[in-house]
Design a protein around this motif. Structure first.
Motif, PDB file in Angstrom:
ATOM      1  N   PHE A  19      -4.517  -1.856  -4.608  1.00  0.00           N
ATOM      2  CA  PHE A  19      -5.493  -0.769  -4.686  1.00  0.00           C
ATOM      3  C   PHE A  19      -5.747  -0.215  -6.100  1.00  0.00           C
ATOM      4  N   SER A  75       0.845  -1.203   0.000  1.00  0.00           N
ATOM      5  CA  SER A  75       0.000   0.000   0.000  1.00  0.00           C
ATOM      6  C   SER A  75       0.873   1.241   0.000  1.00  0.00           C
ATOM      7  N   ALA A  76       0.204   2.380  -0.009  1.00  0.00           N
ATOM      8  CA  ALA A  76       0.926   3.647   0.094  1.00  0.00           C
ATOM      9  C   ALA A  76       1.450   3.824   1.518  1.00  0.00           C
ATOM     10  N   GLU A 132       0.712   4.555  -4.136  1.00  0.00           N
ATOM     11  CA  GLU A 132       1.177   3.170  -4.251  1.00  0.00           C
ATOM     12  C   GLU A 132       2.347   3.068  -5.232  1.00  0.00           C
ATOM     13  N   ARG A 141     -11.223   2.325  -0.928  1.00  0.00           N
ATOM     14  CA  ARG A 141     -10.276   2.465   0.183  1.00  0.00           C
ATOM     15  C   ARG A 141      -9.953   1.110   0.804  1.00  0.00           C
ATOM     16  N   GLU A 142      -8.745   0.966   1.211  1.00  0.00           N
ATOM     17  CA  GLU A 142      -8.228  -0.271   1.818  1.00  0.00           C
ATOM     18  C   GLU A 142      -8.242  -1.448   0.845  1.00  0.00           C
ATOM     19  N   GLY A 143      -8.246  -1.128  -0.451  1.00  0.00           N
ATOM     20  CA  GLY A 143      -8.408  -2.172  -1.458  1.00  0.00           C
ATOM     21  C   GLY A 143      -7.183  -3.039  -1.745  1.00  0.00           C
ATOM     22  N   SER A 144      -6.068  -2.784  -1.065  1.00  0.00           N
ATOM     23  CA  SER A 144      -4.870  -3.577  -1.359  1.00  0.00           C
ATOM     24  C   SER A 144      -5.021  -5.055  -1.005  1.00  0.00           C
ATOM     25  N   THR A 170      -2.420   8.049   1.532  1.00  0.00           N
ATOM     26  CA  THR A 170      -3.679   8.081   0.763  1.00  0.00           C
ATOM     27  C   THR A 170      -4.567   9.228   1.241  1.00  0.00           C
TER      28      THR A 170
HETATM   29  N1  ASP Z   1      -3.640   3.024   0.260  1.00  0.00           N
HETATM   30  C1  ASP Z   1      -5.025   2.676   0.109  1.00  0.00           C
HETATM   31  C2  ASP Z   1      -5.827   3.156   1.309  1.00  0.00           C
HETATM   32  O1  ASP Z   1      -5.240   3.614   2.281  1.00  0.00           O
HETATM   33  C3  ASP Z   1      -5.232   1.217  -0.112  1.00  0.00           C
HETATM   34  C4  ASP Z   1      -4.857   0.332   1.054  1.00  0.00           C
HETATM   35  O2  ASP Z   1      -4.153   0.761   1.973  1.00  0.00           O
HETATM   36  O3  ASP Z   1      -5.245  -0.821   1.063  1.00  0.00           O
HETATM   37  O4  ASP Z   1      -7.020   3.085   1.279  1.00  0.00           O
END
Ligand code: ASP
Ligand code: MG
Length: 431
Positions: free
Chosen positions: A188, A39-40, A122, A202-205, A45
């Protein structure tokens, strides 16, 4: 080939120590052919979201925000890599893409720009990670996830085009895995058929890692996190939380559906379809197995609590006191869908229909306006949605303490309550 997919979230690459720790884990499992999804960095993000918003709305100093972000990435890269000039140039070249966008005035939709800009987080984290791993002698190779993950063009919530993704992922990644390379790629993000960048939500990694596991027939997938595994509640909110050593796919899907933040809700399905085990493991204890999520018979579980903050209840009734009947419901649902208002819980009575949803005031305003004058909509704000899976009386009573329950539903193993916290009233001292 036996290969695994690893995923490291933003918290594991938030600083120099984080990068070093990730590198140690990769080195330790180097011979198990990990494909690594990252992820980033930390809160990047969110910072990029602020950048898009400030430019799109013309409020705030976009350039200052961008410079701050550039400096953070440069500092980490130069602290990790002795001869950092190449990676510093790469960071700069990557960020120039944002520069080009923000030089102009916005002409396309916000969501389109969001994906073009926010995805850069990312790209940067993976470029730094690949350069760092190479600098310490590991056979890392940077792969652009957008060459593999193909999606439609629903910006910010893109849907996977599975056939193309499968084909491209195998074509691009399998030869590298066979050569013993350690693939470093982005979570992501994906790309549309017009070659624009898209994001998966969001949080798609986690979801990216599951997609790659599916396409590459991975032996297992591993999410490395700052918790010991999947827990019975959020350790920031509760004491005495327990780690669940094993979970079935079904239980994991239920938990994430109700809002457990430990894994992205879309992660389980691709893994379940190919029976790929998922480990949620602590990155500060690489020997620990964490939680294993797999195709096991239903186990018995302790109570698991999920709290969704920032909820509201919308009570919709028709002005003429007519029942909120089918034709009304279908038009209400069409509007909810149009504004992407997610129904977390609902109930209809003789004259009204109530839904619990995440409190996004702008969306809700638009929804109310479009409902029109035939309906009345009243909103209760400042609520929480509490879900308890495998509840027992003790947990239930504890959760109701000092809370007003506005809506409640029990279904087999699950109880859900929309609640308002009530301040404890103290008697005044009177003399
Ligand atoms: N960087 C993105 C986020 O914070 C994807 C991830 O972290 O999964 O939503
Ligand atoms: Mg993140």
């Amino acid at each position: 080939m036996d290969h695994k997919v690893f995923k490291f979230g933003g918290a594991s690459v938030k600083d120099k120590t984080g990068f070093e720790n990730v590198a140690n884990i990769i080195r330790r499992f180097q011979h198990e052919n990990p494909v690594v999804v990252i992820s980033a960095l930390g809160k990047t993000t969110n910072a990029l979201e602020d950048i898009v918003k400030s430019w799109y709305t013309g409020k705030g100093n976009t350039r200052d925000l961008l410079q701050k972000l550039q400096k953070q990435h440069e500092d980490i890269a130069s602290s990790l890599i002795p001869n950092a000039s190449d990676i510093l140039t790469e960071i700069n070249d990557t960020l120039v893409e944002i520069d080009w966008i923000i030089e102009e005035k916005p002409e396309e939709s916000f969501d389109y720009y969001y994906d073009q800009i926010v995805s850069i987080g990312e790209i940067l984290s993976t470029k730094i990670m690949a350069a760092y791993l190479i600098s310490i002698g590991l056979p890392a190779v940077w792969v652009d996830a957008r060459d593999c993950i193909h999606t439609d063009n629903t910006y910010r919530d893109a849907r996977i085009l599975w056939d193309q993704t499968q084909k491209k992922t195998v074509q691009k990644m399998m030869p590298l895995i066979e050569q013993g390379k350690i693939i470093i790629t982005q979570g992501f993000i994906g790309s549309s058929s017009e070659n624009f960048t898209t994001t998966l939500g969001r949080e798609g990694s986690d979801y990216t890692a599951a997609i790659l596991s599916y396409c590459l027939d991975a032996k297992s997938m591993h999410i490395w996190k700052d918790v010991p595994g999947v827990l019975t509640a959020d350790p920031r909110l509760f004491e005495d939380v327990l780690k669940l050593p094993r979970l079935s796919y079904k239980e994991a899907i239920e938990m994430t559906y109700y809002g457990a933040k430990v894994i992205h809700p879309k992660t389980i399905k691709p893994l379940q379809n190919k029976n790929i085990p998922l480990y949620v493991r602590p990155f500060d204890d690489p020997e620990s197995e964490g939680t294993l999520i797999s195709d096991v018979m239903e186990l018995s579980y302790p109570p698991v609590i999920v709290i969704e903050p920032n909820q509201c209840l919308l009570h919709i009734s028709s002005n003429d006191f007519s029942f909120v009947a089918e034709h009304h419901l279908s038009s209400i649902f069409a509007l909810l869908d149009k504004h992407r208002i997610k129904v977390n819980m609902m109930r209809n009575t003789a004259i009204s229909f109530s839904i619990c949803t995440n409190y996004f005031p702008d969306k809700i305003k638009l929804f109310e306006t479009e409902l029109g004058s035939d309906f009345r909509c009243v909103t209760d704000e400042d609520l929480e949605l509490i879900t308890i899976r495998h509840y027992n009386d003790e947990t239930l009573q504890a959760m109701k303490h000092n809370r007003l329950v506005l809506m409640e539903e029990r279904l087999h193993k699950t109880i859900q309550m929309v609640v308002k916290n009530i301040p404890v009233m103290k008697r005044k001292e009177v003399d």
